[in-house]
Scaffold this motif. Sequence first.
Motif, PDB file in Angstrom:
ATOM      1  N   THR A   1      36.426  38.772  35.220  1.00 53.07           N
ATOM      2  CA  THR A   1      36.370  39.806  34.188  1.00 53.07           C
ATOM      3  C   THR A   1      37.288  39.482  33.019  1.00 53.07           C
ATOM      4  O   THR A   1      37.070  39.980  31.916  1.00 53.07           O
ATOM      5  CB  THR A   1      36.750  41.170  34.774  1.00 53.07           C
ATOM      6  OG1 THR A   1      38.067  41.094  35.329  1.00 53.07           O
ATOM      7  CG2 THR A   1      35.759  41.607  35.845  1.00 53.07           C
TER       8      THR A   1
ATOM      9  N   TYR B   1      34.807  50.009  27.175  1.00 52.07           N
ATOM     10  CA  TYR B   1      34.756  50.871  28.356  1.00 52.07           C
ATOM     11  C   TYR B   1      34.048  52.175  28.015  1.00 52.07           C
ATOM     12  O   TYR B   1      33.159  52.623  28.738  1.00 52.07           O
ATOM     13  CB  TYR B   1      36.170  51.144  28.874  1.00 52.07           C
ATOM     14  CG  TYR B   1      36.168  51.928  30.171  1.00 52.07           C
ATOM     15  CD1 TYR B   1      36.305  51.269  31.384  1.00 52.07           C
ATOM     16  CD2 TYR B   1      36.008  53.309  30.186  1.00 52.07           C
ATOM     17  CE1 TYR B   1      36.288  51.970  32.588  1.00 52.07           C
ATOM     18  CE2 TYR B   1      35.993  54.022  31.374  1.00 52.07           C
ATOM     19  CZ  TYR B   1      36.133  53.346  32.571  1.00 52.07           C
ATOM     20  OH  TYR B   1      36.099  54.041  33.753  1.00 52.07           O
TER      21      TYR B   1
ATOM     22  N   ASP C   1      30.392  51.573  27.583  1.00 53.98           N
ATOM     23  CA  ASP C   1      29.705  51.319  28.851  1.00 53.98           C
ATOM     24  C   ASP C   1      29.598  52.552  29.744  1.00 53.98           C
ATOM     25  O   ASP C   1      28.611  52.730  30.448  1.00 53.98           O
ATOM     26  CB  ASP C   1      30.413  50.207  29.625  1.00 53.98           C
ATOM     27  CG  ASP C   1      30.182  48.821  29.032  1.00 53.98           C
ATOM     28  OD1 ASP C   1      29.268  48.664  28.196  1.00 53.98           O
ATOM     29  OD2 ASP C   1      30.931  47.898  29.413  1.00 53.98           O
ATOM     30  N   TYR C   2      30.622  53.414  29.731  1.00 49.44           N
ATOM     31  CA  TYR C   2      30.683  54.518  30.692  1.00 49.44           C
ATOM     32  C   TYR C   2      30.566  55.902  30.067  1.00 49.44           C
ATOM     33  O   TYR C   2      30.392  56.882  30.785  1.00 49.44           O
ATOM     34  CB  TYR C   2      31.963  54.418  31.529  1.00 49.44           C
ATOM     35  CG  TYR C   2      31.961  53.158  32.351  1.00 49.44           C
ATOM     36  CD1 TYR C   2      31.279  53.097  33.554  1.00 49.44           C
ATOM     37  CD2 TYR C   2      32.608  52.013  31.894  1.00 49.44           C
ATOM     38  CE1 TYR C   2      31.247  51.928  34.297  1.00 49.44           C
ATOM     39  CE2 TYR C   2      32.573  50.835  32.634  1.00 49.44           C
ATOM     40  CZ  TYR C   2      31.887  50.806  33.823  1.00 49.44           C
ATOM     41  OH  TYR C   2      31.839  49.653  34.553  1.00 49.44           O
TER      42      TYR C   2
ATOM     43  N   PRO D   1      38.704  55.417  29.946  1.00 48.02           N
ATOM     44  CA  PRO D   1      39.175  55.104  31.296  1.00 48.02           C
ATOM     45  C   PRO D   1      40.260  56.086  31.742  1.00 48.02           C
ATOM     46  O   PRO D   1      41.083  56.515  30.937  1.00 48.02           O
ATOM     47  CB  PRO D   1      39.735  53.686  31.164  1.00 48.02           C
ATOM     48  CG  PRO D   1      40.052  53.536  29.720  1.00 48.02           C
ATOM     49  CD  PRO D   1      39.076  54.392  28.982  1.00 48.02           C
TER      50      PRO D   1
ATOM     51  N   HIS E   1      41.647  50.519  35.301  1.00 50.66           N
ATOM     52  CA  HIS E   1      40.205  50.394  35.094  1.00 50.66           C
ATOM     53  C   HIS E   1      39.918  49.310  34.050  1.00 50.66           C
ATOM     54  O   HIS E   1      38.996  48.512  34.215  1.00 50.66           O
ATOM     55  CB  HIS E   1      39.591  51.729  34.640  1.00 50.66           C
ATOM     56  CG  HIS E   1      39.497  52.741  35.719  1.00 50.66           C
ATOM     57  ND1 HIS E   1      40.316  53.837  35.779  1.00 50.66           N
ATOM     58  CD2 HIS E   1      38.676  52.821  36.786  1.00 50.66           C
ATOM     59  CE1 HIS E   1      40.007  54.551  36.828  1.00 50.66           C
ATOM     60  NE2 HIS E   1      39.007  53.953  37.469  1.00 50.66           N
TER      61      HIS E   1
ATOM     62  N   ASN F   1      40.696  45.856  35.626  1.00 50.94           N
ATOM     63  CA  ASN F   1      39.722  45.421  36.620  1.00 50.94           C
ATOM     64  C   ASN F   1      38.378  45.053  36.007  1.00 50.94           C
ATOM     65  O   ASN F   1      37.729  44.119  36.466  1.00 50.94           O
ATOM     66  CB  ASN F   1      39.520  46.502  37.684  1.00 50.94           C
ATOM     67  CG  ASN F   1      40.750  46.685  38.540  1.00 50.94           C
ATOM     68  OD1 ASN F   1      41.568  45.779  38.689  1.00 50.94           O
ATOM     69  ND2 ASN F   1      40.900  47.862  39.102  1.00 50.94           N
ATOM     70  N   LEU F   2      37.957  45.775  34.989  1.00 49.83           N
ATOM     71  CA  LEU F   2      36.635  45.531  34.406  1.00 49.83           C
ATOM     72  C   LEU F   2      36.616  44.466  33.324  1.00 49.83           C
ATOM     73  O   LEU F   2      35.613  43.777  33.144  1.00 49.83           O
ATOM     74  CB  LEU F   2      36.065  46.833  33.839  1.00 49.83           C
ATOM     75  CG  LEU F   2      35.651  47.853  34.889  1.00 49.83           C
ATOM     76  CD1 LEU F   2      35.354  49.187  34.238  1.00 49.83           C
ATOM     77  CD2 LEU F   2      34.443  47.354  35.670  1.00 49.83           C
ATOM     78  N   TYR F   3      37.726  44.336  32.582  1.00 55.29           N
ATOM     79  CA  TYR F   3      37.722  43.445  31.423  1.00 55.29           C
ATOM     80  C   TYR F   3      38.914  42.495  31.347  1.00 55.29           C
ATOM     81  O   TYR F   3      39.062  41.785  30.358  1.00 55.29           O
ATOM     82  CB  TYR F   3      37.648  44.259  30.124  1.00 55.29           C
ATOM     83  CG  TYR F   3      36.525  45.262  30.112  1.00 55.29           C
ATOM     84  CD1 TYR F   3      35.192  44.855  30.183  1.00 55.29           C
ATOM     85  CD2 TYR F   3      36.791  46.620  30.039  1.00 55.29           C
ATOM     86  CE1 TYR F   3      34.159  45.779  30.176  1.00 55.29           C
ATOM     87  CE2 TYR F   3      35.761  47.551  30.028  1.00 55.29           C
ATOM     88  CZ  TYR F   3      34.451  47.124  30.103  1.00 55.29           C
ATOM     89  OH  TYR F   3      33.430  48.046  30.100  1.00 55.29           O
TER      90      TYR F   3
END
Length: 143
Positions: free
Chosen positions: A64, A113, A116-117, A121, A126, A129-131
């Motif tokens: 990531t 983020y 995407d969501y 966050p 978050h 972990n994702l990016y």
Amino acid sequence: MSENWQNLIQHLYSEYKTYDPFVLAENKGIDVLFVPFGETPKGETVRFKEETLVLLNEQLMETTERYFVLAHELYHALEHENLSAYYTTQRNGKGTLEREASLFAGNLMLELYEEDYGYPPETFHHLQNLYGVAEELESYLIK
């Protein structure tokens, strides 16, 4: 400290309707290649004649962290046209140019983020972990 990175994020989004650094690089005509650097650097911005390339360490290909490193290098590619810069394992690098590139990258990942969501966050982890956002940016990013 310069606020150029904030304006650049908004400009890129208004033009391309995304915060994804891979899509942004493609739309800006910046080729992204994964290359065998070894341990360092994680990324490097290279200019040859009229072409700009971002080289990412092939070790990032399945991680990531590739998002954050590309975003960092994208800032160098767009804002530091007369410099060839690289992203080292120190992550925060040295000096104002590296700090600005990291702030740009972290804030771009924050916006990605939300893109995407649909919401910000809940924790900095978050984003990590994702990016792959660098740990030292935590106090700058979570509102």
